[in-house]
Design a protein around this motif. Structure first.
Motif, PDB file in Angstrom:
ATOM      1  N   ALA A 137      -4.951  -1.111  -4.541  1.00  7.43           N
ATOM      2  CA  ALA A 137      -5.782  -1.052  -2.878  1.00  7.43           C
ATOM      3  C   ALA A 137      -4.522  -0.371  -1.939  1.00  7.43           C
ATOM      4  O   ALA A 137      -5.748  -0.371  -1.329  1.00  7.43           O
ATOM      5  CB  ALA A 137      -5.963  -2.605  -2.704  1.00  7.43           C
ATOM      6  N   TYR A 138      -3.799  -0.085  -1.947  1.00  6.16           N
ATOM      7  CA  TYR A 138      -3.068   0.411  -1.140  1.00  6.16           C
ATOM      8  C   TYR A 138      -2.813  -0.331  -0.195  1.00  6.16           C
ATOM      9  O   TYR A 138      -2.373  -0.246   0.743  1.00  6.16           O
ATOM     10  CB  TYR A 138      -3.627   1.488  -0.829  1.00  6.16           C
ATOM     11  N   ILE A 139      -3.411  -1.596  -0.075  1.00  5.23           N
ATOM     12  CA  ILE A 139      -2.846  -2.802   1.329  1.00  5.23           C
ATOM     13  C   ILE A 139      -1.968  -3.836   1.058  1.00  5.23           C
ATOM     14  O   ILE A 139      -1.534  -4.193   2.362  1.00  5.23           O
ATOM     15  CB  ILE A 139      -4.746  -3.062   1.918  1.00  5.23           C
ATOM     16  N   ARG A 140      -1.618  -3.403   0.043  1.00  3.82           N
ATOM     17  CA  ARG A 140      -1.011  -5.286  -0.055  1.00  3.82           C
ATOM     18  C   ARG A 140       0.499  -5.326   0.528  1.00  3.82           C
ATOM     19  O   ARG A 140       0.970  -5.930   0.973  1.00  3.82           O
ATOM     20  CB  ARG A 140      -0.336  -5.350  -1.197  1.00  3.82           C
ATOM     21  N   GLN A 141       0.729  -4.015   0.942  1.00  6.27           N
ATOM     22  CA  GLN A 141       2.415  -3.539   1.806  1.00  6.27           C
ATOM     23  C   GLN A 141       2.290  -3.788   3.241  1.00  6.27           C
ATOM     24  O   GLN A 141       2.926  -5.317   3.385  1.00  6.27           O
ATOM     25  CB  GLN A 141       3.432  -2.573   1.228  1.00  6.27           C
ATOM     26  N   PRO A 142       1.589  -3.644   4.190  1.00  2.00           N
ATOM     27  CA  PRO A 142       1.553  -3.556   4.952  1.00  2.00           C
ATOM     28  C   PRO A 142       0.895  -4.837   5.432  1.00  2.00           C
ATOM     29  O   PRO A 142       1.426  -6.147   6.675  1.00  2.00           O
ATOM     30  CB  PRO A 142       0.284  -2.477   5.993  1.00  2.00           C
ATOM     31  N   LEU A 143       0.054  -5.595   4.288  1.00  4.34           N
ATOM     32  CA  LEU A 143      -0.711  -7.201   4.660  1.00  4.34           C
ATOM     33  C   LEU A 143       0.643  -8.161   3.777  1.00  4.34           C
ATOM     34  O   LEU A 143       0.363  -9.240   4.889  1.00  4.34           O
ATOM     35  CB  LEU A 143      -1.682  -6.923   3.081  1.00  4.34           C
ATOM     36  N   SER A 144       1.473  -8.003   3.100  1.00  2.00           N
ATOM     37  CA  SER A 144       2.194  -8.975   3.189  1.00  2.00           C
ATOM     38  C   SER A 144       3.653  -9.103   4.614  1.00  2.00           C
ATOM     39  O   SER A 144       3.915 -10.291   4.516  1.00  2.00           O
ATOM     40  CB  SER A 144       3.552  -8.332   1.779  1.00  2.00           C
ATOM     41  N   PHE A 145       3.577  -8.188   4.743  1.00  2.28           N
ATOM     42  CA  PHE A 145       4.752  -8.115   5.817  1.00  2.28           C
ATOM     43  C   PHE A 145       4.067  -8.243   7.478  1.00  2.28           C
ATOM     44  O   PHE A 145       4.801  -9.326   8.033  1.00  2.28           O
ATOM     45  CB  PHE A 145       5.187  -6.198   6.336  1.00  2.28           C
ATOM     46  N   GLU A 146       2.278  -8.305   7.595  1.00  2.00           N
ATOM     47  CA  GLU A 146       1.936  -9.226   8.425  1.00  2.00           C
ATOM     48  C   GLU A 146       1.957 -10.275   8.104  1.00  2.00           C
ATOM     49  O   GLU A 146       1.904 -10.844   9.173  1.00  2.00           O
ATOM     50  CB  GLU A 146       0.960  -9.081   8.336  1.00  2.00           C
ATOM     51  N   THR A 147       1.605 -10.953   6.881  1.00  2.75           N
ATOM     52  CA  THR A 147       1.425 -11.970   6.481  1.00  2.75           C
ATOM     53  C   THR A 147       2.724 -13.107   6.564  1.00  2.75           C
ATOM     54  O   THR A 147       2.624 -13.934   8.528  1.00  2.75           O
ATOM     55  CB  THR A 147       1.401 -12.061   5.262  1.00  2.75           C
ATOM     56  N   SER A 148       4.001 -12.284   7.425  1.00  2.00           N
ATOM     57  CA  SER A 148       5.283 -13.071   7.507  1.00  2.00           C
ATOM     58  C   SER A 148       5.312 -13.286   9.272  1.00  2.00           C
ATOM     59  O   SER A 148       5.693 -13.894   9.031  1.00  2.00           O
ATOM     60  CB  SER A 148       6.200 -12.342   7.011  1.00  2.00           C
ATOM     61  N   ASP A 174      -1.196  15.851   2.377  1.00  2.00           N
ATOM     62  CA  ASP A 174       0.007  15.360   1.411  1.00  2.00           C
ATOM     63  C   ASP A 174      -0.864  14.125   0.884  1.00  2.00           C
ATOM     64  O   ASP A 174      -0.902  14.351  -0.283  1.00  2.00           O
ATOM     65  CB  ASP A 174       1.097  15.096   2.376  1.00  2.00           C
ATOM     66  N   ARG A 175      -0.971  13.100   1.656  1.00  2.00           N
ATOM     67  CA  ARG A 175      -0.896  12.092   0.670  1.00  2.00           C
ATOM     68  C   ARG A 175      -1.362  11.100   1.843  1.00  2.00           C
ATOM     69  O   ARG A 175      -1.830  11.112   3.014  1.00  2.00           O
ATOM     70  CB  ARG A 175      -0.244  11.846   0.086  1.00  2.00           C
ATOM     71  N   LEU A 176      -1.811   9.561   1.659  1.00  2.00           N
ATOM     72  CA  LEU A 176      -1.937   8.717   2.152  1.00  2.00           C
ATOM     73  C   LEU A 176      -0.627   7.563   2.149  1.00  2.00           C
ATOM     74  O   LEU A 176      -0.255   7.197   0.750  1.00  2.00           O
ATOM     75  CB  LEU A 176      -3.130   7.276   1.900  1.00  2.00           C
ATOM     76  N   ASP A 208      -9.606   3.787   3.753  1.00  2.00           N
ATOM     77  CA  ASP A 208     -10.512   4.231   2.415  1.00  2.00           C
ATOM     78  C   ASP A 208     -11.041   5.538   2.038  1.00  2.00           C
ATOM     79  O   ASP A 208     -11.635   5.812   1.371  1.00  2.00           O
ATOM     80  CB  ASP A 208     -11.950   3.237   2.407  1.00  2.00           C
ATOM     81  N   ALA A 209     -11.012   6.034   3.685  1.00  2.00           N
ATOM     82  CA  ALA A 209     -11.449   7.304   3.332  1.00  2.00           C
ATOM     83  C   ALA A 209     -10.887   7.974   2.368  1.00  2.00           C
ATOM     84  O   ALA A 209     -11.097   9.274   2.462  1.00  2.00           O
ATOM     85  CB  ALA A 209     -11.544   7.678   5.642  1.00  2.00           C
ATOM     86  N   PHE A 210      -9.510   7.990   2.360  1.00  2.00           N
ATOM     87  CA  PHE A 210      -8.304   8.504   1.367  1.00  2.00           C
ATOM     88  C   PHE A 210      -8.328   8.006   0.096  1.00  2.00           C
ATOM     89  O   PHE A 210      -7.742   8.718  -0.590  1.00  2.00           O
ATOM     90  CB  PHE A 210      -6.613   9.019   2.884  1.00  2.00           C
ATOM     91  N   VAL A 211      -8.725   6.708   0.016  1.00  2.00           N
ATOM     92  CA  VAL A 211      -8.223   6.022  -1.516  1.00  2.00           C
ATOM     93  C   VAL A 211      -9.806   5.335  -1.695  1.00  2.00           C
ATOM     94  O   VAL A 211      -9.961   4.242  -2.112  1.00  2.00           O
ATOM     95  CB  VAL A 211      -7.548   5.663  -1.626  1.00  2.00           C
ATOM     96  N   PRO A 212     -10.988   6.112  -1.825  1.00  2.00           N
ATOM     97  CA  PRO A 212     -12.289   4.983  -1.609  1.00  2.00           C
ATOM     98  C   PRO A 212     -12.427   5.416  -3.263  1.00  2.00           C
ATOM     99  O   PRO A 212     -13.093   4.186  -3.385  1.00  2.00           O
ATOM    100  CB  PRO A 212     -13.605   6.623  -1.896  1.00  2.00           C
ATOM    101  N   GLY A 213     -12.050   5.647  -4.197  1.00  2.00           N
ATOM    102  CA  GLY A 213     -11.453   5.087  -5.677  1.00  2.00           C
ATOM    103  C   GLY A 213     -10.773   3.705  -6.119  1.00  2.00           C
ATOM    104  O   GLY A 213     -11.521   3.482  -6.711  1.00  2.00           O
ATOM    105  N   SER A 214     -10.146   3.078  -5.188  1.00  2.00           N
ATOM    106  CA  SER A 214      -9.037   1.838  -4.992  1.00  2.00           C
ATOM    107  C   SER A 214     -10.699   0.985  -4.392  1.00  2.00           C
ATOM    108  O   SER A 214      -9.675  -0.225  -4.549  1.00  2.00           O
ATOM    109  CB  SER A 214      -8.275   2.226  -4.236  1.00  2.00           C
ATOM    110  N   ALA A 215     -11.182   0.941  -4.315  1.00  2.00           N
ATOM    111  CA  ALA A 215     -12.821  -0.510  -3.158  1.00  2.00           C
ATOM    112  C   ALA A 215     -12.464  -1.789  -4.356  1.00  2.00           C
ATOM    113  O   ALA A 215     -12.309  -2.707  -3.448  1.00  2.00           O
ATOM    114  CB  ALA A 215     -13.286   0.547  -3.168  1.00  2.00           C
ATOM    115  N   ALA A 216     -12.149  -1.428  -5.529  1.00  2.00           N
ATOM    116  CA  ALA A 216     -12.502  -2.526  -6.241  1.00  2.00           C
ATOM    117  C   ALA A 216     -11.719  -2.910  -6.728  1.00  2.00           C
ATOM    118  O   ALA A 216     -11.116  -4.458  -7.227  1.00  2.00           O
ATOM    119  CB  ALA A 216     -12.873  -1.831  -7.982  1.00  2.00           C
TER     120      ALA A 216
END
Length: 781
Positions: free
Chosen positions: A487-498, A520-522, A730-738
């Motif tokens: 999903a690409y979001i777990r790292q920022p979400l985890s630090f934000e939770t801290s 290059d990449r997201l 999502d604009a960079f990794v739309p295939g990861s929505a699931a």
């Protein structure tokens, strides 16, 4: 800058300095002037340029003076003589050595006047060691396998050498290859140690030094010990220490390099090697005209814009002869332009719009020479080796009007993209948020799943990265791939939770990364845990910061300090504080361990960390992927700091059977993969008062962040944060929505069931209380 007050600060009475002597004075503004103590002036010097003079007692006669322009961290400035030379002092000295069978010699064998007796031998070459394999065979000259392998851990080595004139030694560098540790002595005085105990004995063992590192020379600045050198005979003594008698290899190879003062013309400039308390013996840079105040317009040019560059150039030793601008586009050849004098000390030149197109890197430097033939350049580019260097160019990037992005754009430029994804790394330029950074060091970072695209950008001292208002300028930043997180979001979400829990957590977010003008990449950027991070959370950067990494054996973390620990602040080889932590966590009785934790841990902070890791279900922080900080000069307590969070929010990895348990990570709830567990977690979860503190904090976070399963969908904290982070990605990794939706539809319902049913009071495996007891009334007399 002022030159009016020639009596600004005075040396204290009783301070004398003989011919050829040295005295270190700190321009710190602290105003400390007591004879026999460290001296500090009542003023500070301006890093952008200033004036300094030594004035005779009459208050008006200037004995010595210097005017200087921009200064740079860890770079000295002053007078130097040309013609400095390097000399290897040991030469081809044959070592005398002894593998001791007892401690009868103490440290007497390190003294200059010691005479080797029975048992000592002379080797054919300076590289002393053995290898039951082949890795060190090409290096070893004096083989001690018969005396050491399977029998002993120490070897005493004496390397005699001659010095004709110690007075002209300006800098001294000890260079060593070593496996595994050593203590070095110069004429009987200890000058350096690595991986050795604080008080080494004849049968001591060293911490492990990996073979790959041992094969490379480590340079150790020993300049402060140069006064120990004597005219004529000297001796470098090395106590080589192995990690165990059964070790398969051992190596000690030493060099001692001296920088000898020059005898040529006296000039002023940047000194490539600082030598406080000794001669400015090294060659300098930029002795020509003073160059300052660079400017260009427009700040970021468009495709049709010329770039006007101005600079101030002032004579120093002779009149200014000419000033030139040398620019380059990308990594092409330099183009030279003359800079015209404006009549007010400034010079100007124009880089034509035709030189560079949209999203191309445009850089330049200025070279000014005087009528005596001396030249200077801007930027000075005085640090040219190592990870931390100086900017080589000023610059900008031509705007690309076709580029739009809802997240910050990170433009970076390199002539070797492949090398930037290796451990060796490469130099690069960065343009971010309207700021240009040159000669940045970029390398691969991380291990396993995250290392193929993840990078570390190291910015140079005095030219740090400004990310945003929440996170001020920093020296380095990590830009990760998604790792195991689809999903690409777990790292920022985890630090934000801290941070939402009031705990320490890295700032993190997304970059639209573009390399050499193409997508290059997201990138998932993550703040580095370092002195900048500590300062932001109010911790003293002088404390001890440790990173816990993959161990080389299967012992649990905090079982020992032999492997899996990297010290990031202070002396990286002094592990005394973490050794005390390990000893305390392994005390023989429950009461001793509990009292140690009460005395030595910041328990509210530790409990908060542990509660957050349970909420996000961190599957990969048992043996690695966390930091610990010890407040060495303050309350002398330990804190836990989070790191590397892609195995969270339902990514189970090798977490195993007990991953969902609130006590995951102790000996009873360990990973089945190699039986991984954490002794600190074990103590916290097994000692009832400590476990109760942790569970109470976990209950409050479950209530406030995870929330009861009956909470209406629109009021749920995590669902809203998952969507908010995904809106950026999502604009960079739309295939990861699931993969994103699975956090909401699978992980969060499961975790709520864990903490509000299974592990709650009345559940099938209760740990957490159903409610928090009310705080008692307190009366303070």
């Amino acid at each position: 800058m002022t030159r009016l007050n020639l009596m600004k600060w005075a040396f204290p009475d009783g301070v004398t300095l003989g011919p050829g002597g040295y005295m270190l004075v700190f321009a710190s503004g602290k105003d400390r002037a007591a004879a026999g103590s460290e001296l500090h002036t009542n003023f500070q010097l301006d890093a952008d340029g200033d004036y300094l003079a030594l004035v005779r007692p009459d208050g008006s006669t200037i004995a010595s003076q210097v005017t200087f322009s921009n200064q740079f961290r860890d770079v000295s400035y002053g007078e130097y003589r040309t013609g400095a030379t390097q000399q290897e002092l040991l030469g081809a000295a044959a070592p005398t050595y002894l593998v001791p069978a007892d401690g009868a010699l103490g440290e007497s064998w390190t003294a200059l006047g010691f005479t080797p007796g029975a048992g000592w031998a002379t080797g054919p070459g300076q590289a002393v060691g053995y290898d039951t394999g082949t890795e060190y065979d090409a290096l070893i000259q004096t083989d001690v396998q018969a005396q050491m392998s399977g029998l002993r851990t120490s070897c005493y080595i004496r390397l005699p050498f001659e010095v004709a004139d110690p007075g002209i030694v300006g800098a001294l560098t000890l260079r060593l290859r070593y496996d595994d540790g050593f203590v070095a002595y110069l004429n009987g005085t200890e000058i350096a140690s690595r991986n050795a105990p604080a008080s080494p004995a004849w049968d001591s063992v060293a911490n492990d030094h990996p073979d790959a590192q041992a094969l490379a020379f480590e340079d150790i600045d020993a300049t402060e010990f140069a006064p120990l050198l004597q005219t004529g005979a000297n001796v470098l003594a090395i106590h080589g220490i192995n990690s165990g008698a059964a070790s398969s290899d051992f190596l000690i190879q030493a060099e001692l390099a001296a920088t000898l003062a020059g005898t040529g013309e006296l000039l002023t400039g940047y000194l490539l090697t600082p030598t406080p308390g000794a001669n400015n013996a090294t060659e300098g840079e930029n002795p020509g005209p003073e160059i300052s105040a660079p400017a260009h317009s427009p700040h970021q040019p468009g495709d049709a814009d010329d770039v006007a560059v101005t600079i101030r150039v002032e004579p120093r030793l002779a009149a200014v002869a000419e000033v030139k601008l040398r620019y380059r586009v990308g990594f092409g050849a330099e183009v030279e332009l003359p800079m015209a004098a404006n009549g007010d000390g400034t010079f100007a030149a124009t880089i034509p719009a035709s030189a560079a197109g949209p999203e191309q890197l445009l850089r330049w430097r200025i070279v000014a020479s005087d009528t005596s033939g001396l030249a200077s350049r801007y930027p000075p580019f005085v640090r040219r080796t190592g990870k931390s260097q100086s900017p080589e160019y000023l610059g900008t990037m031509v705007a690309n009007p076709a580029l739009s992005s809802d997240i910050p754009v990170w433009h970076w430029f390199t002539d070797n993209v492949a090398a930037s994804h290796s451990r060796a790394g490469v130099r690069a330029a960065v343009y971010y948020d309207g700021r240009f950074y040159d000669n940045v060091f970029v390398r691969q970072r991380g291990q396993a799943t995250n290392s193929s695209v993840s990078q570390k950008f190291d910015f140079n001292p005095g030219d740090q990265l400004y990310v945003n208002g929440d996170m001020p300028s920093v020296g380095e930043i990590n830009i990760n791939g998604n790792g195991s997180d689809g999903a690409y979001i777990r790292q920022p979400l985890s630090f934000e939770t801290s941070r939402a829990a009031g705990a320490e957590g890295c700032y993190s977010g997304f970059f639209n990364m573009r390399v050499n003008g193409t997508f290059d990449r997201l990138g998932i950027w993550i703040e580095q845990v370092d002195e900048d991070f500590l300062d932001r959370y109010g911790y003293d950067g002088r404390g001890d910061l440790y990173k816990f990494v993959q161990r080389a054996n299967l012992n649990p973390v905090f079982f020992d300090t032999i492997t899996g620990i990297e010290k990031k602040t202070n002396d990286e080889f002094d592990l005394a504080t973490v050794q005390a932590l390990v000893a305390g966590l392994n005390l023989p009785t429950s009461q001793e361990r509990r009292f140690f934790c009460l005395d030595s841990l910041d328990l509210p902070q530790i409990c908060n960390y542990l509660a957050v890791r349970a909420i996000i279900q961190d599957a990969d922080d048992l043996r690695k992927n966390f930091y610990m900080y010890y407040d060495l000069h303050g309350d002398q307590r330990w804190r836990l700091l989070p790191w590397d969070k892609d195995y969270t929010f339902g990514v189970r990895g090798d977490g195993g059977t007990f991953l969902q348990d609130p006590f995951f990570g102790d000996e009873e709830h360990k990973k089945q993969n190699a039986n991984q567990w954490n002794i600190l977690y074990d103590v916290m979860f097994e000692e009832t008062p400590l476990a109760q503190m942790y569970l109470r904090r976990l209950k409050t976070l479950a209530d406030s962040l995870l929330q009861d399963p009956a909470t209406p969908e629109q009021d749920r904290y995590f669902e809203a944060r998952v969507d908010a982070w995904w809106d950026q990605a999502d604009a960079f990794v739309p295939g990861s929505a699931a993969a994103k939706e699975s956090i909401k539809t699978s992980y969060l319902p499961q975790r709520r069931n864990d903490f509000f049913a299974v592990y709650s009071a009345g559940g099938t495996d209760p740990h957490l209380p159903a409610t928090q007891p009310a705080l008692p009334d307190m009366a303070i007399a």
